[in-house]
Design a protein around this motif. Sequence first.
Motif, PDB file in Angstrom:
ATOM      1  N   GLY A 276      -2.864 -10.133   6.543  1.00  0.00           N
ATOM      2  CA  GLY A 276      -3.526  -8.941   7.148  1.00  0.00           C
ATOM      3  C   GLY A 276      -4.872  -8.528   6.514  1.00  0.00           C
ATOM      4  O   GLY A 276      -5.152  -9.040   5.148  1.00  0.00           O
ATOM      5  N   GLU A 277      -5.746  -7.902   7.199  1.00  0.00           N
ATOM      6  CA  GLU A 277      -7.066  -7.525   6.758  1.00  0.00           C
ATOM      7  C   GLU A 277      -7.578  -6.186   7.122  1.00  0.00           C
ATOM      8  O   GLU A 277      -7.652  -5.944   8.224  1.00  0.00           O
ATOM      9  CB  GLU A 277      -8.003  -8.570   6.942  1.00  0.00           C
ATOM     10  N   ILE A 278      -7.698  -5.300   5.968  1.00  0.00           N
ATOM     11  CA  ILE A 278      -7.809  -3.740   6.382  1.00  0.00           C
ATOM     12  C   ILE A 278      -8.863  -3.196   5.859  1.00  0.00           C
ATOM     13  O   ILE A 278      -9.372  -3.488   4.277  1.00  0.00           O
ATOM     14  CB  ILE A 278      -6.670  -3.030   6.119  1.00  0.00           C
ATOM     15  N   TYR A 279      -9.785  -2.564   6.515  1.00  0.00           N
ATOM     16  CA  TYR A 279     -10.809  -1.597   5.733  1.00  0.00           C
ATOM     17  C   TYR A 279     -10.663  -0.087   5.892  1.00  0.00           C
ATOM     18  O   TYR A 279     -10.187   0.468   7.033  1.00  0.00           O
ATOM     19  CB  TYR A 279     -12.308  -1.983   6.439  1.00  0.00           C
ATOM     20  N   THR A 280     -10.399   0.332   4.802  1.00  0.00           N
ATOM     21  CA  THR A 280      -9.886   1.739   4.735  1.00  0.00           C
ATOM     22  C   THR A 280     -11.538   2.708   4.528  1.00  0.00           C
ATOM     23  O   THR A 280     -12.451   2.496   4.480  1.00  0.00           O
ATOM     24  CB  THR A 280      -9.049   2.051   3.405  1.00  0.00           C
ATOM     25  N   LYS A 281     -11.105   3.872   4.784  1.00  0.00           N
ATOM     26  CA  LYS A 281     -12.108   4.839   4.610  1.00  0.00           C
ATOM     27  C   LYS A 281     -12.517   5.105   3.078  1.00  0.00           C
ATOM     28  O   LYS A 281     -11.690   5.073   2.281  1.00  0.00           O
ATOM     29  CB  LYS A 281     -11.799   6.408   5.050  1.00  0.00           C
ATOM     30  N   LEU A 282     -13.889   5.125   2.904  1.00  0.00           N
ATOM     31  CA  LEU A 282     -14.356   5.239   1.451  1.00  0.00           C
ATOM     32  C   LEU A 282     -13.894   6.745   0.978  1.00  0.00           C
ATOM     33  O   LEU A 282     -14.054   7.738   1.575  1.00  0.00           O
ATOM     34  CB  LEU A 282     -15.750   5.316   1.431  1.00  0.00           C
ATOM     35  N   GLY A 283     -13.260   6.694  -0.177  1.00  0.00           N
ATOM     36  CA  GLY A 283     -12.581   7.654  -0.975  1.00  0.00           C
ATOM     37  C   GLY A 283     -11.196   8.186  -0.405  1.00  0.00           C
ATOM     38  O   GLY A 283     -10.785   9.295  -0.775  1.00  0.00           O
ATOM     39  N   GLN A 284     -10.747   7.492   0.493  1.00  0.00           N
ATOM     40  CA  GLN A 284      -9.291   7.664   1.171  1.00  0.00           C
ATOM     41  C   GLN A 284      -8.121   7.865  -0.261  1.00  0.00           C
ATOM     42  O   GLN A 284      -8.356   7.175  -1.317  1.00  0.00           O
ATOM     43  CB  GLN A 284      -8.829   6.411   1.753  1.00  0.00           C
ATOM     44  N   THR A 285      -7.507   8.694  -0.021  1.00  0.00           N
ATOM     45  CA  THR A 285      -6.184   8.744  -1.312  1.00  0.00           C
ATOM     46  C   THR A 285      -5.150   8.777  -0.613  1.00  0.00           C
ATOM     47  O   THR A 285      -3.843   8.821  -1.469  1.00  0.00           O
ATOM     48  CB  THR A 285      -6.362  10.328  -1.760  1.00  0.00           C
ATOM     49  N   ASP A 286      -4.592   8.840   0.371  1.00  0.00           N
ATOM     50  CA  ASP A 286      -3.358   8.552   1.176  1.00  0.00           C
ATOM     51  C   ASP A 286      -3.200   7.010   1.799  1.00  0.00           C
ATOM     52  O   ASP A 286      -3.901   6.969   2.856  1.00  0.00           O
ATOM     53  CB  ASP A 286      -2.869   9.728   2.256  1.00  0.00           C
ATOM     54  N   TYR A 287      -2.470   6.338   1.343  1.00  0.00           N
ATOM     55  CA  TYR A 287      -2.290   4.869   1.715  1.00  0.00           C
ATOM     56  C   TYR A 287      -0.667   4.641   2.474  1.00  0.00           C
ATOM     57  O   TYR A 287      -0.410   3.545   2.370  1.00  0.00           O
ATOM     58  CB  TYR A 287      -2.714   4.186   0.757  1.00  0.00           C
ATOM     59  N   ALA A 288      -0.055   5.790   2.931  1.00  0.00           N
ATOM     60  CA  ALA A 288       1.332   5.540   3.420  1.00  0.00           C
ATOM     61  C   ALA A 288       1.051   4.378   4.749  1.00  0.00           C
ATOM     62  O   ALA A 288       2.060   3.353   4.615  1.00  0.00           O
ATOM     63  CB  ALA A 288       1.636   6.763   3.810  1.00  0.00           C
ATOM     64  N   ALA A 289       0.320   4.641   5.580  1.00  0.00           N
ATOM     65  CA  ALA A 289      -0.121   3.895   6.795  1.00  0.00           C
ATOM     66  C   ALA A 289      -0.252   2.211   6.073  1.00  0.00           C
ATOM     67  O   ALA A 289       0.328   1.363   6.815  1.00  0.00           O
ATOM     68  CB  ALA A 289      -0.999   4.437   7.729  1.00  0.00           C
ATOM     69  N   GLU A 290      -1.220   2.126   5.293  1.00  0.00           N
ATOM     70  CA  GLU A 290      -1.485   0.723   4.977  1.00  0.00           C
ATOM     71  C   GLU A 290      -0.188   0.124   4.130  1.00  0.00           C
ATOM     72  O   GLU A 290      -0.071  -1.165   4.379  1.00  0.00           O
ATOM     73  CB  GLU A 290      -2.956   0.915   4.085  1.00  0.00           C
ATOM     74  N   ILE A 291       0.454   1.197   3.387  1.00  0.00           N
ATOM     75  CA  ILE A 291       1.397   0.409   2.736  1.00  0.00           C
ATOM     76  C   ILE A 291       2.395  -0.166   3.702  1.00  0.00           C
ATOM     77  O   ILE A 291       3.295  -1.069   3.534  1.00  0.00           O
ATOM     78  CB  ILE A 291       2.190   1.453   1.663  1.00  0.00           C
ATOM     79  N   ALA A 292       2.721   0.615   4.783  1.00  0.00           N
ATOM     80  CA  ALA A 292       3.744   0.435   5.838  1.00  0.00           C
ATOM     81  C   ALA A 292       3.223  -1.053   6.633  1.00  0.00           C
ATOM     82  O   ALA A 292       3.978  -1.912   6.837  1.00  0.00           O
ATOM     83  CB  ALA A 292       3.720   1.575   6.808  1.00  0.00           C
ATOM     84  N   GLN A 293       2.004  -1.039   6.796  1.00  0.00           N
ATOM     85  CA  GLN A 293       1.524  -2.651   7.485  1.00  0.00           C
ATOM     86  C   GLN A 293       1.761  -3.531   6.265  1.00  0.00           C
ATOM     87  O   GLN A 293       2.153  -4.676   6.779  1.00  0.00           O
ATOM     88  CB  GLN A 293       0.008  -2.257   7.616  1.00  0.00           C
ATOM     89  N   ILE A 294       1.746  -3.508   5.007  1.00  0.00           N
ATOM     90  CA  ILE A 294       1.758  -4.487   4.043  1.00  0.00           C
ATOM     91  C   ILE A 294       3.231  -4.689   4.185  1.00  0.00           C
ATOM     92  O   ILE A 294       3.679  -6.052   4.162  1.00  0.00           O
ATOM     93  CB  ILE A 294       1.345  -4.001   2.732  1.00  0.00           C
ATOM     94  N   ARG A 295       4.182  -3.885   4.201  1.00  0.00           N
ATOM     95  CA  ARG A 295       5.584  -4.089   4.115  1.00  0.00           C
ATOM     96  C   ARG A 295       5.957  -4.786   5.279  1.00  0.00           C
ATOM     97  O   ARG A 295       6.911  -5.962   5.159  1.00  0.00           O
ATOM     98  CB  ARG A 295       6.481  -2.783   4.129  1.00  0.00           C
TER      99      ARG A 295
END
Length: 378
Positions: free
Chosen positions: A184-203
């Motif tokens: 997978g390859e994700i670009y997140t928002k600069l300064g983001q502090t909540d990564y629950a959605a991204e961690i779910a994708q990783i899982r």
Amino acid sequence: MRKILAAGLLAFSTGVAGQAFAEPVKIGMITTLSGGGAGLGIDARDGFMLAIKQSGNTEIEVVTEDDAQKPELAVQIADKMVQSDKVDLMTGIIWSNLAMAVVPAVTAQDVIYLSLNAGPSALAGAGCGPNYFNVAYQNDNFHEAMGEAANKDYKKTFIMAPNYPAGKDSLTGFKRYYKGELAGEIYTKLGQTDYAAEIAQIRASGADSVFIFLPGGMGIAFTKQYAQSGVGLPLLGPAFSFSQDVLPAIGDAAIGVKNTASWAPDLDNETNKTFVEGFKAAYDRLPSVYAAQGYDTANLILSAAAKASVKDKDAFRAALKEADFNSVRGKFSFNTNNHPIQDFYVREVVKDGDTLTNKIVGTAFTDHKDAYAEECKM
């Protein structure tokens, strides 16, 4: 917002022992001293100023201001430094989006800019110029090194970075050398502090490892949330995500993480030993890669100023290009695009007594050059 560093505290005499400067040098430092990225700017500033102090030079004046990680503010400060403060040189910017907003305009006014951190690809290739020197790296480099190192143990890596120039450069660099599959390859928002959605994708991705470029507060937030999630896949990154400035805030969740850099506190050379010991004595903490780059940038300037007048731009640029200084990294030289040729190491986060730090466990590249030098027409 504006601070002129007091002469009695931050301006000192001769840059190279026994060699006097041709004339005083005024340096404008724009860096991040407030907000989520403040630790990076503070370390870079402190490393820079330590080298000036150790040199004993009273001919250096440093004007420093906080960009608060805002491009529009950085542009305003830069204009003021060039037009009103009449600085001879500029340095200090941490973030690549700020560098892209400031550097082209500054160098077009015949002011030399020396980057102690940000290294966007646009300024390494077609956008290079004789007034721009990068003393740190090109943005892709640390990530290229981890891409190369990851090939040894991993076949399917999930990669993630913030959506800004350095984030794009980071994943480009990792992919340039990584031979495995991307889960997978994700670009997140600069300064983001909540990564629950991204961690779910990783899982759910089927990955065997995770590579992140999340500097400053972003890396702190992600790594702690990732550890709490129990996903358990090995975490990889560049030094920015696991640098000395963020390790205390991440805590034991960082132990065992592999990361790549051109420097580590245990790099075995006399200049680095002097730097690490001096930094700990001056600031009561271990230095980060940002501090190391700031220290080298100041020593490069000092070496050039001992050879040429800053008012003679051709001579001063030539003196900078020689890179005739002792780097904390050991070997250091400039490529044709004024970016470093240097070694890159694999580091591991360890606990030394009660202190989290990085130790070198391998070498990823020797005498590595960035991928954009051929596009530079200097």
